[in-house]
Design a protein around this motif. Structure first.
Motif, PDB file in Angstrom:
ATOM      1  N   LEU A 179       1.217   6.367  -6.925  1.00  0.00           N
ATOM      2  CA  LEU A 179       0.172   7.271  -7.297  1.00  0.00           C
ATOM      3  C   LEU A 179       0.410   8.732  -7.099  1.00  0.00           C
ATOM      4  CD1 LEU A 179      -2.903   5.174  -5.557  1.00  0.00           C
ATOM      5  CD2 LEU A 179      -2.184   5.551  -8.042  1.00  0.00           C
ATOM      6  N   LEU A 216       2.432   1.537  -3.301  1.00  0.00           N
ATOM      7  CA  LEU A 216       1.473   2.048  -4.292  1.00  0.00           C
ATOM      8  C   LEU A 216       1.005   3.663  -4.284  1.00  0.00           C
ATOM      9  CD1 LEU A 216      -0.940   1.115  -6.596  1.00  0.00           C
ATOM     10  CD2 LEU A 216      -2.324   0.947  -4.593  1.00  0.00           C
ATOM     11  N   GLY A 217       0.944   4.001  -3.041  1.00  0.00           N
ATOM     12  CA  GLY A 217       0.545   5.376  -2.685  1.00  0.00           C
ATOM     13  C   GLY A 217       1.805   6.251  -3.197  1.00  0.00           C
ATOM     14  N   MET A 225       0.785  -1.022   0.023  1.00  0.00           N
ATOM     15  CA  MET A 225      -0.134   0.099   0.098  1.00  0.00           C
ATOM     16  C   MET A 225       1.001   1.236   0.035  1.00  0.00           C
ATOM     17  SD  MET A 225      -3.222  -1.047   2.281  1.00  0.00           S
ATOM     18  CE  MET A 225      -3.884   0.705   2.470  1.00  0.00           C
TER      19      MET A 225
END
Lengths: 122, 367
Positions: free
Chosen positions: A21, A17-18, A14
Motif C-alpha cells: 500500500l 500489505l502495508g 499485514m
C-alpha cells in the motif's frame, strides 16, 4: 504452536500489505518543463496517467503529483514545421528521486531526468 | 393490549419525544425535505460506523463505551502517518486502517483490563480512561512526532520543528470512499461504497451475536456470576468486547474524517464519544440494550436536530445560537437521563432480587 504460526502469518501478511500500500499509494512530485535546446513549441499539452489535459507555455515549468510507480505521459505539440505531434511515453517513479520531464524534448533521449532529492538536514 | 402500548411507550420514550419535537421544528426551520434527506444520507454514511461500534460492549454488559475515543485516537494516528508519508487515495485509507489496527488493539486490551478492575462502573471509568489516554496521545503528537518519531512533511509539522499542527488537511484522502462509488437516486447522491461498508458491519454484528463468543458476551451481559459458573472466561471475553469496539471505532474515525476532509489533531476525537453515545441513546438504546435500528435511527434523529435546531431557533426567537443551545441541552440531557434511568432500573432490579431472596429464605425457614 499452531496459534503462534497463524498469528505470525497474519502479522507478516499485514506488514507485506502495508509495504504494498505504501509503494502503490505514495505520491510523487513530477516537474514538467517546456524548454528545448534547439526548438521550443509555443504551447504544449500533456496528459499524465489519463487525467485531464494541461497546457504548458513556452519556457514554463509545472509541478504535478502522481501516485504509484508506473506512469504514462501523453504530449501534444506542434513541431518546428508546424506539424501536430502526439507522443506517449512511459516512466517509473522512485523513492527519494526527483523526476523532471521536458515536453519540448520528448522526442529525444534526454526527455526524462532523474535526480536525487536534496536533503536539507546535511 | 393497553399494557403492551404502555410498555412500548416507556421503552421508546426518548425517540418518540425527539421525533415529536422534530416534527414541530421542521416546518419552522424552513428547510426543504430534499435538503434534509441529502444531509441525512451524508451524515449516516459519516457517523454510522462509529455509532455501531458501541453495540458490542453493551451486549457484553459493559454499558456505553465512552472509550471509543481511544479507537478514534488510533485512527487519527494512522491518518497523521499517511499524511506525513503522502499516501493518497484508497491506498491511503487502507494503510491508515492498517496502522491504526495494532494501536487500537493495544489500547483496547489496556482499556479492557482497566474496565475489568472497575466492574459495575465501566461507563465513568471509560470516560476518565479517555481523558488519560488523551494526555498520552497529546504527548506523543505534540512532542514525540518530529522529535522521536521522524516526520518529513513540513506542512503538518509546527514551525518549531516538532509536534503536529492543530489542523491537518486530508486532501490526499478527502471523500475517497464516498466518491469512489456514487449512485444517483432521484435528486439524491448516495455514497454507495461507504453504505456497503456500513451494511457489512451490520451483518458482522448480527452474525457475531450468533457465534459462541457473541453468546458468551450475551450471557455475561445478563449475569456475570452465572456466566462464570457456566465456565465462560468472563474477564477475557469482556476484554475482547472492548478490543472489538475500539478497533471498529478506529476505522469509524477514519471514515468520519475522510468525509470531513480536515482533521483537528487535538480535538476531533474528544467529541466523538459523547456524540456517538448521544445518537445511540436518542435512537432508544439504553446502557443495557442496544441494537442496529437504535444506532441508525438515533443518527437520523440526532443529526436532524443538528441541522434543524439553529434554523428553527433563528426563525422562532431570531437567534440561531438559541437553537444550538437547545440542541446541546437536549443531547447531553438525554445522556444524563439515560444514565440516571439505567442506575434507577439497576437499583430496582437489585431491590426486587433482595426481596425475592428474603421471601425464599423466610419460606425456607417456615418449612
Amino acid at each position: 504452536m499452531k496459534t503462534i504460526a497463524a498469528r505470525t502469518g497474519v502479522i507478516l501478511a499485514m506488514i507485506f500489505l502495508g509495504i504494498f500500500l505504501f509503494i502503490s499509494g505514495k505520491e510523487h512530485a513530477v516537474f514538467i518543463e517546456n524548454k528545448g535546446e534547439k526548438y521550443t513549441p509555443k504551447n504544449a499539452y500533456y496528459i499524465l496517467d489519463g487525467k485531464e489535459e494541461v497546457k504548458i507555455k513556452k519556457k514554463k515549468k509545472k509541478r504535478e503529483y502522481i501516485k504509484g510507480v508506473n506512469h504514462t505521459i501523453e504530449v501534444r505539440f506542434k513541431d518546428a514545421n508546424g506539424v501536430e505531434k502526439k507522443i506517449v511515453k512511459e516512466f517509473k517513479t522512485k523513492m527519494g528521486k526527483k523526476i523532471m520531464i521536458n515536453v519540448a524534448m520528448i522526442e529525444s533521449d534526454s526527455w526524462l531526468k532523474i535526480e536525487d532529492l536534496k536533503s536539507k538536514k546535511k | 393490549m393497553a399494557n403492551k402500548g404502555k410498555k412500548f411507550l416507556i421503552n421508546n420514550i426518548v425517540p418518540i419525544v425527539i421525533l415529536i419535537m422534530l416534527v414541530m421544528a421542521i416546518p419552522m426551520s424552513g428547510l426543504s425535505g430534499g435538503y434534509l434527506v441529502q444531509e441525512m444520507i451524508s451524515r449516516l454514511s459519516r457517523n454510522s460506523f462509529l455509532v455501531l461500534s458501541l453495540i458490542i460492549p453493551v451486549v457484553a454488559g459493559m454499558g456505553l463505551n465512552f472509550g471509543i475515543v481511544l479507537g478514534a485516537m488510533a485512527g487519527q494516528l494512522g491518518l497523521i502517518f499517511i499524511t506525513d508519508w503522502r499516501i493518497a487515495g484508497m491506498e491511503g485509507i487502507a494503510l491508515a486502517v492498517l496502522i491504526s489496527l495494532p494501536i487500537a488493539i493495544l489500547l483496547g486490551i489496556i482499556g479492557g483490563y482497566i474496565l475489568n478492575r472497575a466492574k459495575g462502573r465501566e461507563m465513568i471509568t471509560s470516560i476518565i480512561m479517555g481523558f488519560f489516554i488523551n494526555g498520552v496521545y497529546q504527548l506523543i503528537v505534540l512532542y514525540g512526532m518530529g522529535n522521536i518519531i521522524p516526520m518529513t512533511n513540513k506542512k503538518i509539522i509546527l514551525s518549531r520543528g516538532y509536534g503536529i499542527r492543530n489542523a491537518i488537511d486530508l486532501k490526499n484522502i478527502r471523500q475517497v470512499l464516498d466518491r469512489s462509488m456514487v449512485v444517483k437516486v432521484g435528486e439524491f447522491t448516495v455514497p454507495l461504497l461507504t453504505i456497503l461498508i456500513i451494511g457489512a458491519l451490520c451483518f458482522f454484528i448480527v452474525w457475531f451475536r450468533k457465534t459462541k463468543l457473541g453468546q458468551d458476551m450475551r450471557a455475561i451481559g445478563q449475569d456475570m456470576e452465572i456466566a462464570k459458573s457456566a465456565g465462560i472466561a468472563v474477564e477475557k471475553t469482556r476484554i475482547l468486547s472492548i478490543v472489538i469496539s475500539t478497533v471498529l471505532a478506529s476505522i469509524g474515525q477514519i471514515i468520519f474524517l475522510q468525509n470531513i476532509g480536515t482533521m483537528n489533531t487535538y480535538n476531533s476525537h474528544e467529541q466523538i464519544g459523547m456524540f456517538s453515545i448521544a445518537a445511540i441513546l436518542i435512537g432508544g438504546a439504553t446502557a443495557a440494550k442496544a441494537s442496529i435500528p437504535n444506532a441508525l435511527g438515533g443518527i437520523i434523529l440526532f443529526h436532524l436536530m443538528f441541522v434543524i435546531s439553529p434554523r428553527a431557533g433563528k426563525e422562532l426567537v431570531g437567534s440561531a445560537q438559541i437553537g444550538e443551545f437547545f440542541r446541546v441541552f437536549i443531547s447531553y440531557g438525554v445522556i444524563a437521563l439515560a444514565l440516571v434511568l439505567h442506575q434507577w432500573r439497576r437499583e430496582q432490579e437489585n431491590k426486587a432480587e433482595r426481596k425475592k431472596m428474603m421471601e425464599i429464605q423466610l419460606s425456607g425457614g417456615e418449612e
